[in-house]
Design a protein around this motif. Sequence first.
Motif, short mmCIF file in Angstrom:
data_model
loop_
_atom_site.label_atom_id
_atom_site.label_comp_id
_atom_site.label_asym_id
_atom_site.label_seq_id
_atom_site.Cartn_x
_atom_site.Cartn_y
_atom_site.Cartn_z
N ARG A 52 6.58 4.12 -21.47
CA ARG A 52 7.20 4.68 -22.49
C ARG A 52 7.22 6.15 -22.56
O ARG A 52 6.35 6.83 -22.01
CB ARG A 52 6.44 3.89 -23.84
N THR A 53 8.38 6.56 -23.19
CA THR A 53 8.35 7.89 -23.66
C THR A 53 7.71 8.24 -24.78
O THR A 53 7.93 7.91 -25.77
CB THR A 53 9.80 8.33 -23.64
N PRO A 54 6.58 9.31 -24.72
CA PRO A 54 5.87 9.91 -25.80
C PRO A 54 6.62 10.90 -26.41
O PRO A 54 5.96 12.20 -26.02
CB PRO A 54 4.47 10.45 -25.33
N TRP A 55 7.55 10.68 -26.89
CA TRP A 55 8.55 11.71 -27.41
C TRP A 55 7.75 12.85 -28.34
O TRP A 55 8.20 14.10 -28.01
CB TRP A 55 9.58 11.21 -28.30
N ALA A 56 7.00 12.49 -29.17
CA ALA A 56 6.17 13.56 -30.06
C ALA A 56 5.22 14.32 -29.15
O ALA A 56 4.88 15.65 -29.58
CB ALA A 56 5.49 12.80 -31.15
#
Length: 288
Positions: A52-56
């Motif tokens: 998953r992309t840890p956007w924050a």
Amino acid sequence: MTPLDRAIAVAITATWGLNFVIGKWALAELPPILTMTLRFALVAVLLLPFVRTPWADLPRIAGLSFTLGLVHFSLMFSGLVGVDAGLASIIAQSQVPFAALLAAIFLRDMPGPRQWLGMALAFFGIWLAVGEPHAGGAIGDILLMLAASFVWAVANFQMKTLGHVDGFSLNAYMALFTVPMLATASAVLETGQFAAMASASLRAWSGVVFMACIITIVTYWAWYRLLRRYSVNIVVPYSLLIPIFGVLAGVVLMGDPFGWQSFVGAAVTVAGVAAVTFGKRKQGETVP
């Protein structure tokens, strides 16, 4: 800790010690910064489709990629070119006293008496090992590795702010950000990259694959798994085995010379790092 998990912990540290030899196999045929570029490119390709992309957290991961991915690994593997594997594994232990010193300066986390003694012992042990007449390290290469250890200690503060990020996601996106930085550094600072890749042997390419798949992906995952299952003060002592395995791998697989100064230096360094790691720990208290 179960017998199986003890065996896994020993296997992880043995693999990390062996990595100094595997790294030198790759560096014998490939420029160091290019080697790291290839390593992290493979990590990104293997992990990005499955995490998953840890956007924050991407801005902080980008910052860590610069400090750890670009600066630390460029310095470490550039120095490793001219340093014997066993000596390199001993010098790398300076990461721990450097981290303690930075914590004292910036976090006001003042070391206790045993920690100060441990820092002195660790650096004295490294000095002894470096002073071995046949240690196999030029002063410039040794300084590069010490600088890499210092940068790792700096990056350690950044990693603490990302402790909530899944390990696979952190490795994947750090690799993604690191690759273009390393590729640019290689283009500016190194030459003959395409010729080196074209002529590299199976052993050199195997070294790149080993560092990407076994070190960055498998052993880090297994280590994080142990840290989730057990308290830090149970797991961390196994890392003190790394220079022992590193020295053994260098002697057995590369024929590195190993005199009394190297032996005493390694022993004193391990004792010092142990004192730094556990110097302020009270009964029943885990190491942060």
